[in-house]
Design a protein around this motif. Structure first.
Motif, PDB file in Angstrom:
ATOM      1  N   HIS A 193     -18.340  32.832  18.493  1.00  0.00           N
ATOM      2  CA  HIS A 193     -17.199  33.555  18.855  1.00  0.00           C
ATOM      3  C   HIS A 193     -17.333  34.560  19.530  1.00  0.00           C
ATOM      4  O   HIS A 193     -16.649  35.596  19.267  1.00  0.00           O
ATOM      5  CB  HIS A 193     -16.416  33.732  17.656  1.00  0.00           C
ATOM      6  CG  HIS A 193     -16.087  32.564  16.537  1.00  0.00           C
ATOM      7  ND1 HIS A 193     -15.299  31.407  16.965  1.00  0.00           N
ATOM      8  CD2 HIS A 193     -16.691  32.227  15.457  1.00  0.00           C
ATOM      9  CE1 HIS A 193     -15.525  30.395  16.043  1.00  0.00           C
ATOM     10  NE2 HIS A 193     -16.145  30.848  15.147  1.00  0.00           N
ATOM     11  N   ALA A 194     -18.319  34.731  20.528  1.00  0.00           N
ATOM     12  CA  ALA A 194     -19.082  35.905  20.908  1.00  0.00           C
ATOM     13  C   ALA A 194     -17.972  36.357  22.047  1.00  0.00           C
ATOM     14  O   ALA A 194     -17.463  37.642  22.084  1.00  0.00           O
ATOM     15  CB  ALA A 194     -20.273  35.538  21.850  1.00  0.00           C
ATOM     16  N   GLY A 195     -16.978  35.678  22.587  1.00  0.00           N
ATOM     17  CA  GLY A 195     -15.830  36.259  23.641  1.00  0.00           C
ATOM     18  C   GLY A 195     -14.854  36.841  22.810  1.00  0.00           C
ATOM     19  O   GLY A 195     -14.167  37.889  23.038  1.00  0.00           O
ATOM     20  N   VAL A 196     -14.357  36.131  21.490  1.00  0.00           N
ATOM     21  CA  VAL A 196     -13.423  36.902  20.768  1.00  0.00           C
ATOM     22  C   VAL A 196     -13.763  38.018  20.360  1.00  0.00           C
ATOM     23  O   VAL A 196     -13.166  38.877  20.202  1.00  0.00           O
ATOM     24  CB  VAL A 196     -13.048  35.834  19.616  1.00  0.00           C
ATOM     25  CG1 VAL A 196     -11.958  36.428  18.669  1.00  0.00           C
ATOM     26  CG2 VAL A 196     -12.529  34.678  20.231  1.00  0.00           C
ATOM     27  N   LYS A 197     -15.090  38.090  19.651  1.00  0.00           N
ATOM     28  CA  LYS A 197     -15.484  39.252  19.077  1.00  0.00           C
ATOM     29  C   LYS A 197     -15.690  40.575  20.047  1.00  0.00           C
ATOM     30  O   LYS A 197     -15.224  41.646  19.893  1.00  0.00           O
ATOM     31  CB  LYS A 197     -17.043  39.198  18.447  1.00  0.00           C
ATOM     32  CG  LYS A 197     -17.078  38.206  17.191  1.00  0.00           C
ATOM     33  CD  LYS A 197     -18.381  37.961  16.707  1.00  0.00           C
ATOM     34  CE  LYS A 197     -18.574  37.247  15.409  1.00  0.00           C
ATOM     35  NZ  LYS A 197     -19.834  36.505  15.076  1.00  0.00           N
ATOM     36  N   LYS A 198     -16.097  40.122  21.291  1.00  0.00           N
ATOM     37  CA  LYS A 198     -16.187  41.300  22.430  1.00  0.00           C
ATOM     38  C   LYS A 198     -14.844  41.806  22.525  1.00  0.00           C
ATOM     39  O   LYS A 198     -14.300  43.020  22.903  1.00  0.00           O
ATOM     40  CB  LYS A 198     -16.693  40.547  23.582  1.00  0.00           C
ATOM     41  CG  LYS A 198     -16.885  41.750  24.836  1.00  0.00           C
ATOM     42  CD  LYS A 198     -17.774  41.167  25.947  1.00  0.00           C
ATOM     43  CE  LYS A 198     -17.639  42.019  27.064  1.00  0.00           C
ATOM     44  NZ  LYS A 198     -18.614  41.417  28.309  1.00  0.00           N
ATOM     45  N   MET A 199     -13.879  40.831  23.087  1.00  0.00           N
ATOM     46  CA  MET A 199     -12.448  41.193  23.220  1.00  0.00           C
ATOM     47  C   MET A 199     -11.789  42.304  22.054  1.00  0.00           C
ATOM     48  O   MET A 199     -11.123  43.124  22.267  1.00  0.00           O
ATOM     49  CB  MET A 199     -11.500  40.148  23.112  1.00  0.00           C
ATOM     50  CG  MET A 199     -10.019  40.305  23.438  1.00  0.00           C
ATOM     51  SD  MET A 199      -8.995  38.773  23.756  1.00  0.00           S
ATOM     52  CE  MET A 199      -9.170  38.144  21.798  1.00  0.00           C
ATOM     53  N   SER A 203     -19.207  43.859  17.222  1.00  0.00           N
ATOM     54  CA  SER A 203     -20.485  43.603  17.881  1.00  0.00           C
ATOM     55  C   SER A 203     -21.333  43.528  16.543  1.00  0.00           C
ATOM     56  O   SER A 203     -21.530  42.226  16.256  1.00  0.00           O
ATOM     57  CB  SER A 203     -21.010  44.695  18.687  1.00  0.00           C
ATOM     58  OG  SER A 203     -20.854  45.972  18.074  1.00  0.00           O
TER      59      SER A 203
END
Length: 431
Positions: A193-199, A203
Motif C-alpha cells: 500500500h505504498a501509494g496510500v501510505k505516501k498520500m 513512511s
C-alpha cells in the motif's frame, strides 16, 4: 421526544474501559511440542520469582538484586491482566521501594494508582545525549545489603529541568510468534500500500541491528533483536542482576558489589524439569515469553465489526497491520506460516512532537517509536510509552502533533460521527 433528542445530541463516544471477565491470555501457545509444554509452567515460575541481594531474604527466590533497581520481580510489574502483561492498576513499585528494609524515597512520578515506570534522562550534565535508564531505588538499608551506601538519582531536578522521560512495561504475550516473523515478511508488509501510505504521510522504517543488519523488533523503539537479549537487558537494567549476557554491575561502588559475577548463569536455577533447571533465569524468562500464547479477542459484535471496518477505512491498519505471517523456522510447534494477529508492522515511525521522548536507540530517532501491538489492548490499563493516560480516546488523540505520521489518520478519526468513534473504541477494547 424532546428528552430523547437531547440525549442523542449530547452523546459522546467514550472508552468503555478495561474489558471485564477473566484474563484472555496467560497460558501456553497451542500446539507446543510436549517438551515445551513441560518447560512453560516452570519458566513462568522463574519469571515470577522475587529477588533480593543474597536470595536468602524471606519471600525471595532469586539473588542478585541491585545495587540499583526498578523492581524486584519480572512478574511483579508484568502482571496485567496475567503474568507476562503490562502495568497493573495498583503500582507495586511503591512497596518495592522499601523491600527488605531498603531506604528509598518514592519519586513524584510514581503513584499508587499510576503505571509502573522506568525513567531515562535525555541528556547528561555536560549536555551530551544520555538516554539510559536511571534506576529508581537502591539496596541501601536492605537486610542483606551489607554496608552498601548509595543515593538515588536527583529525580526532582531531572523532572524540573524536563530531562526525564518515562516508559511502562510492554506486554510479553505471544512474542515467540513475533520472533518467528521473517525479515522478508516484515519488509514486504512495510512496502504494501505504498501509494496510500505516501498520500497519508506514512513512511516508517525498521530498526536494525548494528551488527548483522537484521530487523530488531522488541521494546518501545524495537531496539532489541531477540527475546534472550530483551530478557538479559531487562534483568540487568530493571533489577540490577548480572548474567552471562550482561556480566558487569551497572554500579560498582565499593561495598555494593556483594555477589560473585555473573549472578545469573546457566545451571543455577532450582526447578524439577532438567531443561529449566539447567537454564539461567534469563533463558527461562525468554522461554516463558517465547512459549506464551497471544491474547484472545472477545467474540465479535455488530458494533465491533463496524468498528473494525472503520479502523481499516481511515488508515489505522496501515501501521497497525492486523496480521503478518511467521516463516517456516519454528522449533516450538509443528506449525509454520502462522498468522500473527498483533496489529503492528513492527516498524518505527515518527510520532510527532507530542510523543517524542528525545532519545535515540539504534536507528529509531528521538521522535520515533515502534508501532505498538494492539492485541490484548482490551485488558490494558495504561496507554502510550509513558503510561500518560488510561483513556483510549486520549491515547488516540495524542497521536496527532507536529511531524506525526498519524496526523492524516487522526484527522479522519476526528471527522467520524460519535457513533462511528464509539464502534471503533469498542473494537479496540475487544482485542
Amino acid at each position: 421526544m424532546a428528552s430523547a433528542t437531547v440525549s442523542v445530541a449530547q452523546f459522546q463516544a467514550k472508552d468503555p474501559g478495561v474489558r471485564s471477565g477473566p484474563a484472555a491470555v496467560g497460558g501456553p501457545r497451542a500446539g507446543l511440542y510436549s517438551y515445551y509444554q513441560q518447560f512453560f509452567p516452570l519458566a513462568m515460575t522463574v519469571f515470577s520469582e522475587v529477588d533480593s541481594v543474597s536470595g536468602a531474604m524471606s519471600g525471595s527466590d532469586g539473588k542478585g538484586l541491585g545495587p540499583r533497581y526498578n523492581g524486584t520481580s519480572c512478574g511483579g510489574c508484568h502482571i496485567q491482566p496475567a503474568v507476562g502483561g503490562s502495568s497493573p492498576a495498583v503500582n507495586p513499585q511503591l512497596a518495592m521501594a522499601t523491600s527488605y528494609g531498603a531506604h528509598n524515597t518514592v519519586p513524584s512520578f510514581l503513584t499508587l494508582d499510576g503505571p509502573v515506570r522506568e525513567v531515562r534522562f535525555i541528556k547528561q550534565p555536560n549536555g551530551q545525549p544520555d538516554g539510559g535508564v536511571h534506576d529508581l531505588f537502591t539496596i541501601t538499608g536492605m537486610g542483606d545489603a551489607g554496608s552498601c551506601n548509595i543515593a538515588q538519582p536527583d529525580f526532582a531536578g531531572a523532572v524540573a529541568n524536563k530531562n526525564a522521560i518515562f516508559r511502562i512495561p510492554t506486554p510479553t504475550f505471544g512474542l515467540g510468534l513475533v520472533e518467528e516473523i521473517t525479515d522478508d515478511n516484515l519488509l514486504a508488509n512495510a512496502a504494501a500500500h505504498a501509494g496510500v501510505k505516501k498520500m497519508m504521510g506514512i513512511s516508517g522504517h525498521p530498526n536494525l541491528s548494528g551488527n548483522d543488519g537484521t530487523i530488531t523488533r522488541f521494546g518501545w523503539k524495537a531496539q532489541n533483536k531477540s527475546l534472550t537479549i530483551f530478557s538479559g537487558e531487562a534483568y540487568n537494567v530493571e533489577m540490577g542482576v548480572t548474567s552471562d549476557l550482561f556480566p558487569n554491575e551497572r554500579d560498582e561502588t565499593p561495598g555494593c558489589v556483594l555477589n560473585g559475577l555473573p549472578e545469573d548463569s546457566e545451571g543455577e536455577t532450582s526447578n524439577t524439569f532438567p531443561a529449566s533447571d539447567l537454564a539461567s533465569d534469563v533463558t527461562n524468562f525468554a522461554m516463558f515469553m517465547r512459549l506464551t500464547a497471544p491474547p484472545t479477542p472477545a467474540p465479535p459484535t455488530p458494533s465491533t465489526q463496524r468498528g473494525q471496518a472503520t479502523f481499516n477505512a481511515i488508515g489505522c491498519a496501515l501501521c497497525h497491520t492486523p496480521s503478518i505471517k511467521t516463516g517456516s523456522q519454528s522449533k516450538t510447534t509443528p506449525d509454520n506460516n502462522v498468522a500473527v494477529n498483533a496489529f503492528s508492522d513492527f516498524m518505527v515511525h515518527n510520532m510527532g512532537s507530542n510523543l517524542a521522548d528525545g532519545i535515540t536507540q539504534g536507528s529509531a530517532g528521538p521522535d520515533e517509536f515502534r508501532t505498538a501491538p494492539l492485541w490484548g489492548l482490551g485488558q490494558r490499563v495504561f496507554f502510550l510509552h509513558d503510561g500518560r493516560t488510561k483513556d483510549l480516546m486520549e491515547a488516540i488523540q495524542e497521536h496527532a502533533s507536529q511531524g506525526s505520521e498519524a496526523n492524516s489518520v487522526i484527522r479522519m478519526f476526528g471527522a467520524l460521527s460519535q457513533s462511528q468513534k464509539q464502534d471503533l473504541l469498542n473494537f479496540l477494547r475487544s482485542l
